[in-house]
Design a protein around this motif. Structure first.
Motif, PDB file in Angstrom:
ATOM      1  N   THR A 137      16.774   0.334   1.778  1.00 34.65           N
ATOM      2  CA  THR A 137      16.674   1.682   1.160  1.00 34.65           C
ATOM      3  C   THR A 137      15.361   2.208   1.260  1.00 34.65           C
ATOM      4  OG1 THR A 137      18.537   1.193  -0.085  1.00 34.65           O
ATOM      5  CG2 THR A 137      17.541   2.915  -0.787  1.00 34.65           C
ATOM      6  N   ASP A 138      15.029   3.520   1.708  1.00 37.80           N
ATOM      7  CA  ASP A 138      13.926   3.975   1.656  1.00 37.80           C
ATOM      8  C   ASP A 138      13.949   4.711   0.305  1.00 37.80           C
ATOM      9  OD1 ASP A 138      11.646   5.736   1.896  1.00 37.80           O
ATOM     10  OD2 ASP A 138      11.917   6.225   3.909  1.00 37.80           O
ATOM     11  N   GLY A 139      12.991   4.375  -0.673  1.00 42.31           N
ATOM     12  CA  GLY A 139      12.931   5.021  -2.169  1.00 42.31           C
ATOM     13  C   GLY A 139      11.632   5.668  -2.158  1.00 42.31           C
ATOM     14  N   ALA A 140      11.013   5.996  -1.164  1.00 45.49           N
ATOM     15  CA  ALA A 140       9.610   6.586  -1.214  1.00 45.49           C
ATOM     16  C   ALA A 140       9.769   7.911  -2.402  1.00 45.49           C
ATOM     17  CB  ALA A 140       9.278   7.291  -0.065  1.00 45.49           C
ATOM     18  N   HIS A 141      10.557   8.473  -2.491  1.00 41.27           N
ATOM     19  CA  HIS A 141      10.674   9.648  -3.400  1.00 41.27           C
ATOM     20  C   HIS A 141      11.555   9.496  -4.659  1.00 41.27           C
ATOM     21  CE1 HIS A 141       8.618  12.628  -1.442  1.00 41.27           C
ATOM     22  NE2 HIS A 141       8.913  12.296  -0.301  1.00 41.27           N
ATOM     23  N   ALA A 142      12.574   8.437  -4.534  1.00 39.29           N
ATOM     24  CA  ALA A 142      13.361   8.132  -5.738  1.00 39.29           C
ATOM     25  C   ALA A 142      12.660   7.289  -7.020  1.00 39.29           C
ATOM     26  CB  ALA A 142      14.557   7.536  -5.138  1.00 39.29           C
TER      27      ALA A 142
ATOM     28  N   ARG B  84       0.723  -1.101  -0.161  1.00 36.46           N
ATOM     29  CA  ARG B  84      -0.074   0.057   0.070  1.00 36.46           C
ATOM     30  C   ARG B  84       0.833   1.011   0.002  1.00 36.46           C
ATOM     31  NH1 ARG B  84      -3.725  -1.822   4.941  1.00 36.46           N
ATOM     32  NH2 ARG B  84      -1.759  -2.446   5.463  1.00 36.46           N
ATOM     33  N   ASN B  85       2.186   1.143   0.386  1.00 36.26           N
ATOM     34  CA  ASN B  85       2.897   2.227   0.536  1.00 36.26           C
ATOM     35  C   ASN B  85       4.353   1.927   1.067  1.00 36.26           C
ATOM     36  OD1 ASN B  85       2.618   2.127   3.517  1.00 36.26           O
ATOM     37  ND2 ASN B  85       0.463   3.014   2.998  1.00 36.26           N
ATOM     38  N   THR B  86       5.175   2.861   1.148  1.00 37.74           N
ATOM     39  CA  THR B  86       6.556   2.583   1.702  1.00 37.74           C
ATOM     40  C   THR B  86       6.500   2.363   3.429  1.00 37.74           C
ATOM     41  OG1 THR B  86       7.291   4.717   0.431  1.00 37.74           O
ATOM     42  CG2 THR B  86       8.843   3.799   1.993  1.00 37.74           C
ATOM     43  N   THR B  87       5.751   2.825   3.948  1.00 41.42           N
ATOM     44  CA  THR B  87       5.616   2.546   5.594  1.00 41.42           C
ATOM     45  C   THR B  87       5.291   0.990   5.558  1.00 41.42           C
ATOM     46  OG1 THR B  87       4.656   4.744   5.949  1.00 41.42           O
ATOM     47  CG2 THR B  87       4.441   3.224   7.554  1.00 41.42           C
ATOM     48  N   GLU B  88       4.294   0.473   4.716  1.00 38.26           N
ATOM     49  CA  GLU B  88       3.984  -0.866   4.804  1.00 38.26           C
ATOM     50  C   GLU B  88       5.181  -1.607   4.511  1.00 38.26           C
ATOM     51  OE1 GLU B  88       0.327  -2.207   3.188  1.00 38.26           O
ATOM     52  OE2 GLU B  88       1.470  -4.158   2.451  1.00 38.26           O
TER      53      GLU B  88
ATOM     54  N   ASP C 292      15.862  10.571   8.585  1.00 34.99           N
ATOM     55  CA  ASP C 292      15.002   9.420   7.648  1.00 34.99           C
ATOM     56  C   ASP C 292      13.508   9.827   8.325  1.00 34.99           C
ATOM     57  OD1 ASP C 292      16.740   7.974   6.405  1.00 34.99           O
ATOM     58  OD2 ASP C 292      17.183   6.802   8.209  1.00 34.99           O
ATOM     59  N   TYR C 293      12.782   9.093   7.395  1.00 36.59           N
ATOM     60  CA  TYR C 293      11.303   9.450   7.794  1.00 36.59           C
ATOM     61  C   TYR C 293      10.683   8.823   9.242  1.00 36.59           C
ATOM     62  CZ  TYR C 293       6.140   9.884   6.393  1.00 36.59           C
ATOM     63  OH  TYR C 293       4.986  10.058   6.264  1.00 36.59           O
ATOM     64  N   GLY C 294       9.630   9.328   9.780  1.00 35.06           N
ATOM     65  CA  GLY C 294       9.502   9.355  11.179  1.00 35.06           C
ATOM     66  C   GLY C 294       8.806   7.762  11.167  1.00 35.06           C
TER      67      GLY C 294
ATOM     68  N   ALA D  35       9.076   1.620  -1.636  1.00 35.89           N
ATOM     69  CA  ALA D  35       8.511   2.913  -2.207  1.00 35.89           C
ATOM     70  C   ALA D  35       7.195   2.986  -2.244  1.00 35.89           C
ATOM     71  CB  ALA D  35       9.400   3.113  -3.674  1.00 35.89           C
ATOM     72  N   SER D  36       6.754   4.310  -2.556  1.00 34.75           N
ATOM     73  CA  SER D  36       5.410   4.659  -2.708  1.00 34.75           C
ATOM     74  C   SER D  36       5.151   4.958  -4.058  1.00 34.75           C
ATOM     75  CB  SER D  36       4.926   5.874  -1.690  1.00 34.75           C
ATOM     76  OG  SER D  36       5.192   5.570  -0.400  1.00 34.75           O
ATOM     77  N   LEU D  37       3.937   4.364  -4.688  1.00 29.29           N
ATOM     78  CA  LEU D  37       3.734   4.795  -6.204  1.00 29.29           C
ATOM     79  C   LEU D  37       3.031   6.013  -6.246  1.00 29.29           C
ATOM     80  CD1 LEU D  37       3.395   1.104  -7.383  1.00 29.29           C
ATOM     81  CD2 LEU D  37       5.731   2.344  -7.169  1.00 29.29           C
ATOM     82  N   HIS D  38       2.273   6.560  -5.154  1.00 28.78           N
ATOM     83  CA  HIS D  38       1.516   7.508  -5.254  1.00 28.78           C
ATOM     84  C   HIS D  38       2.114   8.789  -5.078  1.00 28.78           C
ATOM     85  CE1 HIS D  38       0.989   5.732  -0.977  1.00 28.78           C
ATOM     86  NE2 HIS D  38       1.952   6.881  -0.909  1.00 28.78           N
ATOM     87  N   LYS D  39       3.355   8.875  -5.148  1.00 23.79           N
ATOM     88  CA  LYS D  39       4.161  10.032  -5.114  1.00 23.79           C
ATOM     89  C   LYS D  39       4.579  10.196  -6.508  1.00 23.79           C
ATOM     90  CE  LYS D  39       5.757   9.779  -0.002  1.00 23.79           C
ATOM     91  NZ  LYS D  39       5.137  10.509   0.340  1.00 23.79           N
ATOM     92  N   TRP D  40       5.797   9.631  -6.927  1.00 28.22           N
ATOM     93  CA  TRP D  40       6.381   9.969  -8.396  1.00 28.22           C
ATOM     94  C   TRP D  40       5.872   9.200  -9.523  1.00 28.22           C
ATOM     95  CZ3 TRP D  40       8.211  14.808  -8.427  1.00 28.22           C
ATOM     96  CH2 TRP D  40       8.363  15.450  -7.536  1.00 28.22           C
TER      97      TRP D  40
ATOM     98  N   VAL E  77      16.377  12.026   0.784  1.00 27.75           N
ATOM     99  CA  VAL E  77      15.916  12.209   1.977  1.00 27.75           C
ATOM    100  C   VAL E  77      14.900  13.457   1.728  1.00 27.75           C
ATOM    101  CG1 VAL E  77      16.650  13.763   3.992  1.00 27.75           C
ATOM    102  CG2 VAL E  77      18.322  12.443   3.165  1.00 27.75           C
ATOM    103  N   ASN E  78      13.661  13.052   2.409  1.00 26.46           N
ATOM    104  CA  ASN E  78      12.502  13.667   2.121  1.00 26.46           C
ATOM    105  C   ASN E  78      12.261  15.094   2.574  1.00 26.46           C
ATOM    106  OD1 ASN E  78       9.926  14.090   4.223  1.00 26.46           O
ATOM    107  ND2 ASN E  78      11.357  12.652   4.895  1.00 26.46           N
ATOM    108  N   ILE E  79      12.894  15.507   3.552  1.00 28.53           N
ATOM    109  CA  ILE E  79      12.822  16.936   4.015  1.00 28.53           C
ATOM    110  C   ILE E  79      13.771  17.928   3.376  1.00 28.53           C
ATOM    111  CG2 ILE E  79      11.848  16.452   6.118  1.00 28.53           C
ATOM    112  CD1 ILE E  79      14.654  16.375   7.466  1.00 28.53           C
TER     113      ILE E  79
HETATM  114  C1  LIG Z   1      11.506   9.376   2.911  1.00 29.71           C
HETATM  115  C2  LIG Z   1       9.843   8.759   3.020  1.00 29.71           C
HETATM  116  N1  LIG Z   1       9.788   7.761   3.532  1.00 29.71           N
HETATM  117  C3  LIG Z   1       8.793   7.236   3.697  1.00 29.71           C
HETATM  118  C4  LIG Z   1       7.530   7.655   3.555  1.00 29.71           C
HETATM  119  C5  LIG Z   1       6.148   7.183   3.908  1.00 29.71           C
HETATM  120  O1  LIG Z   1       5.236   6.941   2.632  1.00 29.71           O
HETATM  121  P1  LIG Z   1       4.149   6.375   2.834  1.00 29.71           P
HETATM  122  O2  LIG Z   1       3.204   7.435   3.868  1.00 29.71           O
HETATM  123  O3  LIG Z   1       3.701   6.598   1.300  1.00 29.71           O
HETATM  124  O4  LIG Z   1       4.104   5.258   3.508  1.00 29.71           O
HETATM  125  C6  LIG Z   1       7.469   9.226   3.070  1.00 29.71           C
HETATM  126  C7  LIG Z   1       6.484   9.985   2.968  1.00 29.71           C
HETATM  127  O5  LIG Z   1       6.288  10.976   2.465  1.00 29.71           O
HETATM  128  C8  LIG Z   1       8.801   9.518   2.870  1.00 29.71           C
HETATM  129  O6  LIG Z   1       9.009  11.098   2.379  1.00 29.71           O
END
Ligand SMILES: Cc1ncc(COP(=O)(O)O)c(C=O)c1O
Length: 440
Positions: free
Chosen positions: A250-255, A143-147, A170-172, A273-278, A225-227
């Motif tokens: 590797t957290d590829g959420a944005h890559a 469903r997303n990077t978190t999962e 890194d992401y919270g 990675a999340s696909l609903h981003k890029w 890095v997302n921020i």
């Molecule tokens: C670097 C990074 N990792 C993970 C996530 C989590 O993504 P998601 O909420 O789609 O699981 C984000 C969301 O912005 C992110 O920026």
């Protein structure tokens, strides 16, 4: 390069499952994709020949090309959206197809689930695997990077005293999952802090290397890095960690779908990675890659005793879920591939450089993104001296109608600015004017 007038090239694609279309139970019609999508379906033959021959860096500046792409999105006139990093809207053809899938599946309901759904999912999974340069047996749709990443962190057979390495930037959600393992299983988390403008890859690699001990088992590294938008040297970090017997996630959420790469080139063991981003899919789509020889030892969160230990699908038993989202992924891939990842990456980097170049070095303006263009792409972060990020974001929105997001932590203080393919240089000019006014 100067923008040229073009005779309104159109995307000559119709999705047969558009909301008003006939429900056709023939499989070829049911899952309608862009088929032979290419720039050829968006541009006339003459323009296509020109664009196909154009180097990516030049097409990145060709406003006529990008106006055509912008025309595929329905944008709000109420504000300039420079916060496309959380969730990035689907292009209209993708959205239409998705709505068609929702309607079609609603009619076929259980019959679809019992007859077609497994084959469709495998086909979409196979296309994603191809995009990522991996075997379909190493990738699942989540469903997303978190999962994806929490499945890995939780799936480790952690022993008390085992260690993990990560960065405070890194992401919270993932940092929290490591904290949960510390509380539940007694692991030790070693957290480094990334520099905002590194002098070399080696500086970053050394930072992670210094946090590794003989008890370290897993190292998490953000691809971007997302921020701050900082692209990290994942390959060099993976090689260093592997030489010390440490696995790399590797957290590829944005890559993913923003940068041109294959997962194996990064050398990591796990990638989420999340696909609903890029990729611009419907909300709630992601991928998890696990290197073949790492699958067997991971414990699933949801049990599936019917799956062999070495079968990655054992990690994917999340019950009945919105399968029309899986189908929408395929349409998003078609749209993405029609543009081409190299063109996309070049344009996004161009847009970011377009505005950051105008504000770097300006009094009271602090850019929190590496100055080397290779170390960032679409995302950048900017602050104003003596101004809280929250106040800056609010002023930009209330006074100038520019939407960004405030970041105030992990040594980063500013607003994150994320253009998308539909962003124009004029919109960025408006943002730069606002920023300079506020800073003055
Ligand atoms: C670097 C990074 N990792 C993970 C996530 C989590 O993504 P998601 O909420 O789609 O699981 C984000 C969301 O912005 C992110 O920026």
């Amino acid at each position: 390069m100067a923008a040229e007038a073009v005779s309104a090239p159109r995307l000559s694609i119709e999705f047969r499952t558009s909301p008003n279309s006939r429900i056709d139970v023939d499989k070829r019609d049911f899952i309608r994709t862009l088929g032979s999508a290419s720039l050829g379906v968006m541009f006339s033959p003459g323009l296509l020949a020109r664009y196909s021959a154009m180097p990516y860096e030049r097409i990145a500046e060709d406003e006529a090309f990008w106006r055509t792409i912008r025309g595929k999105y329905r944008l709000t006139p109420d504000y300039i959206n420079l916060e496309n990093g959380y969730y990035s809207m689907q292009a209209e053809p993708v959205l239409d197809a998705f709505i068609g899938h929702v309607r079609s599946i609603n009619v076929q309901a259980s019959r679809y689930m019992r007859t077609r759904q497994p084959d469709d999912k495998l086909r979409v999974r196979t296309r994603l695997a191809k995009m990522a340069g991996v075997s379909p047996e190493e990738l699942i749709i989540t469903r997303n990077t978190t999962e994806s990443l929490d499945t890995v962190i939780n799936g480790f057979d952690w022993q008390p005293g085992d260690e993990a390495v990560m960065a405070e930037q890194d992401y919270g959600a993932m940092l929290d999952m490591f904290k949960l393992q510390a509380r539940r299983r007694g692991i030790v988390n070693r957290v480094v802090s990334l520099p905002l403008d590194p002098r070399s890859d080696d500086e970053i690699v050394q930072l992670y290397a210094n946090a590794i001990t003989p008890r370290t088992r897993l190292l998490m590294v953000g691809h971007m890095v997302n921020i701050t938008g900082h692209i990290l040297p994942v390959r060099a970090i993976s090689d260093m960690a592997h030489a010390r017997g440490v696995e790399v996630m590797t957290d590829g959420a944005h890559a993913f779908a923003q940068l041109a790469f294959n997962i194996p080139d990064l050398g990591c063991d796990y990638y989420g990675a999340s696909l609903h981003k890029w990729l611009g899919t419907p909300l709630g789509a992601g991928i998890l890659y696990v290197k073949q020889d790492r699958i067997a030892k991971l414990w699933p969160i949801y049990a599936d005793m019917g799956m062999a230990d070495r079968d990655i699908r054992k990690l994917n038993h999340t019950g009945t879920h919105p399968v029309h989202t899986d189908l929408g992924i395929e349409n998003a891939i078609d749209f993405h591939e029609a543009i081409g990842i190299e063109r996309k990456e070049a344009r996004l980097r161009y847009l970011q450089q377009y505005w950051t170049k105008q504000v770097r070095g300006v009094k009271n303006i602090i850019v929190n993104t590496p100055s080397d263009p290779k170390r960032s792409c679409a995302i950048a972060n900017v602050g104003v001296a003596n101004m809280k990020p929250g106040d800056l974001a609010k002023t930009l929105m209330d006074r100038y109608k520019v939407f960004t997001v405030a970041i105030d932590g992990a040594n980063v203080h500013g607003v994150r600015v994320t253009p998308q393919l539909f962003t124009t240089p004029q919109e960025l000019d408006a943002f730069v004017r606002a920023l300079k006014e506020i800073a003055a």
